[in-house]
Design a protein around this motif. Sequence first.
Motif, PDB file in Angstrom:
ATOM      1  N   SER A  94       0.555  -1.110   0.118  1.00 41.32           N
ATOM      2  CA  SER A  94      -0.380   0.244  -0.177  1.00 41.32           C
ATOM      3  C   SER A  94       0.361   1.552  -0.003  1.00 41.32           C
ATOM      4  CB  SER A  94      -0.739  -0.100   1.588  1.00 41.32           C
ATOM      5  OG  SER A  94      -1.906  -0.735   1.329  1.00 41.32           O
ATOM      6  N   TYR A  95       2.303   1.252   0.146  1.00 38.64           N
ATOM      7  CA  TYR A  95       3.201   1.791   0.041  1.00 38.64           C
ATOM      8  C   TYR A  95       2.255   3.221  -0.759  1.00 38.64           C
ATOM      9  CZ  TYR A  95       7.011   5.081   0.767  1.00 38.64           C
ATOM     10  OH  TYR A  95       8.824   5.772   0.654  1.00 38.64           O
ATOM     11  N   ASP A  96       2.680   2.784  -2.378  1.00 33.30           N
ATOM     12  CA  ASP A  96       2.543   4.043  -3.274  1.00 33.30           C
ATOM     13  C   ASP A  96       1.472   4.839  -2.985  1.00 33.30           C
ATOM     14  OD1 ASP A  96       5.151   4.138  -4.471  1.00 33.30           O
ATOM     15  OD2 ASP A  96       4.592   2.867  -6.011  1.00 33.30           O
ATOM     16  N   ILE A  97       0.240   3.855  -3.172  1.00 30.27           N
ATOM     17  CA  ILE A  97      -1.303   4.821  -2.293  1.00 30.27           C
ATOM     18  C   ILE A  97      -0.838   4.914  -1.105  1.00 30.27           C
ATOM     19  CG2 ILE A  97      -3.713   3.073  -1.603  1.00 30.27           C
ATOM     20  CD1 ILE A  97      -2.981   0.524  -2.513  1.00 30.27           C
ATOM     21  N   ILE A  98      -0.720   5.303  -0.005  1.00 30.47           N
ATOM     22  CA  ILE A  98      -0.557   6.426   0.710  1.00 30.47           C
ATOM     23  C   ILE A  98      -0.041   7.021   0.658  1.00 30.47           C
ATOM     24  CG2 ILE A  98      -0.042   5.990   3.114  1.00 30.47           C
ATOM     25  CD1 ILE A  98      -2.791   4.303   2.222  1.00 30.47           C
ATOM     26  N   LYS A  99       1.092   7.143  -0.301  1.00 32.12           N
ATOM     27  CA  LYS A  99       2.198   8.353  -0.852  1.00 32.12           C
ATOM     28  C   LYS A  99       1.262   9.022  -1.421  1.00 32.12           C
ATOM     29  CE  LYS A  99       6.339   9.164  -3.062  1.00 32.12           C
ATOM     30  NZ  LYS A  99       7.261   8.267  -3.711  1.00 32.12           N
ATOM     31  N   ASN A 100       0.156   8.409  -2.736  1.00 31.22           N
ATOM     32  CA  ASN A 100      -0.194   9.246  -3.254  1.00 31.22           C
ATOM     33  C   ASN A 100      -1.207   9.900  -2.929  1.00 31.22           C
ATOM     34  OD1 ASN A 100      -2.580   9.255  -5.311  1.00 31.22           O
ATOM     35  ND2 ASN A 100      -0.369  10.135  -6.484  1.00 31.22           N
ATOM     36  N   GLN A 101      -1.997   9.783  -1.792  1.00 33.53           N
ATOM     37  CA  GLN A 101      -2.860   9.999  -0.689  1.00 33.53           C
ATOM     38  C   GLN A 101      -2.937  11.076  -0.552  1.00 33.53           C
ATOM     39  OE1 GLN A 101      -5.387   6.807   0.233  1.00 33.53           O
ATOM     40  NE2 GLN A 101      -5.440   7.855   2.682  1.00 33.53           N
ATOM     41  N   LEU A 102      -1.790  11.083   0.425  1.00 33.91           N
ATOM     42  CA  LEU A 102      -0.723  12.208   1.248  1.00 33.91           C
ATOM     43  C   LEU A 102      -0.245  13.109   0.225  1.00 33.91           C
ATOM     44  CD1 LEU A 102       1.958  10.402   3.092  1.00 33.91           C
ATOM     45  CD2 LEU A 102      -0.602  11.685   4.136  1.00 33.91           C
ATOM     46  N   GLN A 103       0.115  13.266  -0.879  1.00 33.94           N
ATOM     47  CA  GLN A 103      -0.121  14.084  -1.889  1.00 33.94           C
ATOM     48  C   GLN A 103      -1.037  14.852  -2.345  1.00 33.94           C
ATOM     49  OE1 GLN A 103       2.312  12.223  -4.737  1.00 33.94           O
ATOM     50  NE2 GLN A 103       4.178  11.973  -4.170  1.00 33.94           N
ATOM     51  N   LYS A 104      -2.502  14.466  -2.250  1.00 32.52           N
ATOM     52  CA  LYS A 104      -3.423  14.479  -2.301  1.00 32.52           C
ATOM     53  C   LYS A 104      -3.715  15.524  -1.551  1.00 32.52           C
ATOM     54  CE  LYS A 104      -5.365  11.684  -5.833  1.00 32.52           C
ATOM     55  NZ  LYS A 104      -6.577  10.621  -5.681  1.00 32.52           N
ATOM     56  N   ASN A 105      -3.331  15.313  -0.493  1.00 31.35           N
ATOM     57  CA  ASN A 105      -4.010  16.148   1.175  1.00 31.35           C
ATOM     58  C   ASN A 105      -2.967  17.159   1.285  1.00 31.35           C
ATOM     59  OD1 ASN A 105      -6.682  15.315   2.295  1.00 31.35           O
ATOM     60  ND2 ASN A 105      -5.572  13.081   1.930  1.00 31.35           N
ATOM     61  N   ARG A 106      -1.659  17.445   0.862  1.00 28.29           N
ATOM     62  CA  ARG A 106      -0.763  18.524   0.666  1.00 28.29           C
ATOM     63  C   ARG A 106       0.001  18.359   2.011  1.00 28.29           C
ATOM     64  NH1 ARG A 106      -3.275  24.214  -2.333  1.00 28.29           N
ATOM     65  NH2 ARG A 106      -3.538  22.677  -4.563  1.00 28.29           N
ATOM     66  N   ILE A 107       0.004  16.743   1.800  1.00 28.79           N
ATOM     67  CA  ILE A 107       0.958  16.851   3.611  1.00 28.79           C
ATOM     68  C   ILE A 107       2.195  16.156   3.176  1.00 28.79           C
ATOM     69  CG2 ILE A 107       0.886  15.004   5.447  1.00 28.79           C
ATOM     70  CD1 ILE A 107      -2.273  14.599   5.366  1.00 28.79           C
ATOM     71  N   SER A 108       2.892  17.110   4.042  1.00 33.56           N
ATOM     72  CA  SER A 108       4.619  16.901   3.879  1.00 33.56           C
ATOM     73  C   SER A 108       5.241  16.036   5.139  1.00 33.56           C
ATOM     74  CB  SER A 108       5.271  18.199   3.025  1.00 33.56           C
ATOM     75  OG  SER A 108       5.271  19.058   3.852  1.00 33.56           O
ATOM     76  N   ASN A 109       5.033  15.934   5.831  1.00 36.13           N
ATOM     77  CA  ASN A 109       5.321  16.207   7.684  1.00 36.13           C
ATOM     78  C   ASN A 109       5.381  14.118   8.003  1.00 36.13           C
ATOM     79  OD1 ASN A 109       2.858  16.841   7.835  1.00 36.13           O
ATOM     80  ND2 ASN A 109       3.244  17.862  10.070  1.00 36.13           N
ATOM     81  N   VAL A 110       4.495  14.109   7.040  1.00 34.26           N
ATOM     82  CA  VAL A 110       4.266  12.422   7.276  1.00 34.26           C
ATOM     83  C   VAL A 110       5.000  11.314   6.548  1.00 34.26           C
ATOM     84  CG1 VAL A 110       2.943  10.411   7.112  1.00 34.26           C
ATOM     85  CG2 VAL A 110       1.906  12.682   7.746  1.00 34.26           C
ATOM     86  N   VAL A 111       6.352  10.805   7.434  1.00 33.57           N
ATOM     87  CA  VAL A 111       6.977  10.148   6.642  1.00 33.57           C
ATOM     88  C   VAL A 111       6.804   8.129   6.587  1.00 33.57           C
ATOM     89  CG1 VAL A 111       9.960   9.313   6.415  1.00 33.57           C
ATOM     90  CG2 VAL A 111       9.187  11.567   7.010  1.00 33.57           C
TER      91      VAL A 111
END
Length: 814
Positions: free
Chosen positions: A449-466
């Motif tokens: 699910s790594y790529d999916i959640i990464k894409n989800q973070l980008q959509k929400n403009r979240i940059s402080n979650v690693v």
Amino acid sequence: MKLKGYIESVNHEVKSNIQNDFNFNNVAFKDFSSFDYINFYLIYKYILNEDCEDFFLSIPEDEYRPNFFASIFHSLILIKLFQNYFYHKNNRPILQKDDLVYGKIGRENRILTIKAVGPEELRVNYKFPVGKEKQAENTTIPYKNQTKINPNLKNGRNTVKYINTYKEFLSENFGLDFPFITDFSKKTLVIADTKFFKENDSLPVNYTNKKGNNKNELPFFNYLIECCNDFNTAKSYLLDNEYTFDEIVVIGDNKYRDCFIDILQECKWKGKVNNVIIIGTNEPSSEHTFKKWLWSNQEIRIANSENYKIISKEVVKFEDLYNDLINFSSTIEKYKTEKNIDLSFVLKYLNFFYKIIVTDSNISRGIYQEYADRLLHYFSGDSFEEDLKNNFYKNDIYDPYQINECKGNIIIHFKSIATVLQERNPKWEVIVRNSRELQKFYLLVEKKSYDIIKNQLQKNRISNVVLVSDKRIDNNILYWDKCFNDDFNTENKIFVIPYLNNYDVLTRLYELKGKTIVLCYENIDEIAFDKLIKKKLTDEDSRITHCDRNSFIKTKYCLKQEQLKHNPLDSLFDLDFNLHNKSNASIEELELPKDKILYDILFSDGSNEKFESTKGIFLIENDEQIKTTIGEIYVGAKIRFYQNNNPEVFKKILKIFDSEGLLKSFDTYSESWRISLKKLLIKYNNIETLHSKIFDNSNKINLVTFKNYFDNNSSTRFPRIKVLNAIKNHCEKIGLINELIVTDYDKFVVYSKKDHSIRQQAGRLLGSDLLDYMASNETEKSDALKKLNDEIIEQLINTIVEKVIKQKIISNEE
């Protein structure tokens, strides 16, 4: 008693017990923590008591603390020197003419040669006379507890330095009057990692990797401690010769895990050692009796001046999901109370819903649909049918209407729960909110699910979650095991875990130094979290209160047990089930139906493919390339995947995994069972009749699946074992006894499994491995890909195509 107070009391007690024997202000104790002092005392008390029972010191950590080896090293040296001192005090060493000893003539300590031995005096002279000393006559010194020195000692440039350093070591740790011991009657054999052996030429410690003589610049007649890296080395160069030891100390599970019985046989039972001391995580044998000291994880942290580790839970409200689960649980309970039918085995498949954090999107709908497909496939399949019927049959209920009604109710509840979660995902909402409130945190996700959640973070403009992948992807992506490296594992980090229902994972979380937060749905997977924490605390307490501690210390630890409150959904989280199965199955196997499913995929260009649900693909969405599986994509999705249109290259890949050279045999047997089946069809004229003749209620398969076996384009290489067995039995029954499936049935069973395994490995290489390689910009090759030359890999990459899915349906073919 609070744990911190308990450790302080134990530390005070052990220091008080041995402070008259050792100078704790000495440099050897400079870096000692309470943990080190207590370990020192345990080894001291055990060795000096000369206990007949062997000793197991359990340290439940994957990696030992930086000072651990050094503290054990110094402990053994000081304790054994102390033990030898008392031995020689009561047993005066036997000395003879021409032996070398260390003694004082005038104001200086020197190496002396014995010229004569009397009852109370030794007549001696200088071994290495200087100047006028060469004409010196023999003189006498008191015969006390002098020990023999290395007879081959040479007056090298480092000899005096080594002797003086050793003398200083003895004086600093035991006082000026402590004798210069060089012949050791009380010796220890240590098997440990090379990190244990601290290189120090002035101390009587020898690291043995081959048989060799003592260094002739050292004064030691023999060695106090012999160190080996493994048991085979110790056996070959020490135990097979004249060496004997008081104890063998083995440090680290990997040093005793596979050879503990050999250690007993070759060391203790043959009289080469008196006692065995094991220091590690897991007890080597439940049958062998040990005196034990079992450290707990939290004790170790506190005893090393670290903070008490707390795994926090963040409770997330989700009333709609809770209400649906209450209804489902009530249905299960109703069958149990009214009809004595236990259907709780289906509850484990709900875990998928508690841990998922993908939110409302095309791909999240694809993920839910794939899980629904797998559930429906499982509920429609033979294994569930058999489990369900058996639960009814053993209670004398044979009514098919009741059985089908029960199955229908189960499916309805699963669909309802999936619908609730597709509408909104409260755990994801909490992650988004935390990203606004917290400066930075690390979020654990599954590799797939790594790529999916990464894409989800980008959509929400979240940059402080690693993101942290639970498994390795490549060197550039942070994954779980890396989080425990010393340079990364610091107290200033925050980790968020979306779901926890595994004891091994919880134990690993305690090793993280930073703050750890587990997201739990209120009164749902919160139950699992609470049960795991309670079990962890119970296990820790059982170690601290183990009865063997009473033989070492008087300080007692007072337990304070707290009962968990009853929850209507307790039955959803059977901790015993998860603990029983954790070592035999992956988390996914515990949470998902075991059977994977096939999909018939129709593409917009008119082509079609048959794919297993777990086949790795790239989803192209908004010019982003997201790695996922065929099961989780949706109609209308544009995907990139490997298309097997080069049979020769595919054969080369199969050969990589065919270590026995059986591919041709697999092909022969794969064709043979179909030929036998077609001969049977000739006898009965139609497939339906043949199906009814071959199968009964104990082994029946779906008629549509059976019809596919006669399709020349079918991709089924071998059917299930029960189908092969049914074909063989029917051939025997009607006299087709010369069929290969009759004469060589056992090979069909073996070959079907091996053929499936080889093709599964090849599929993994052409799916996940190839995509991972491309995602790493062609820098990270799996072990399987490394077996292919660059030319073939390039050919494989060239066969990757991009297509749009027009239709996706479950295949009837097995």
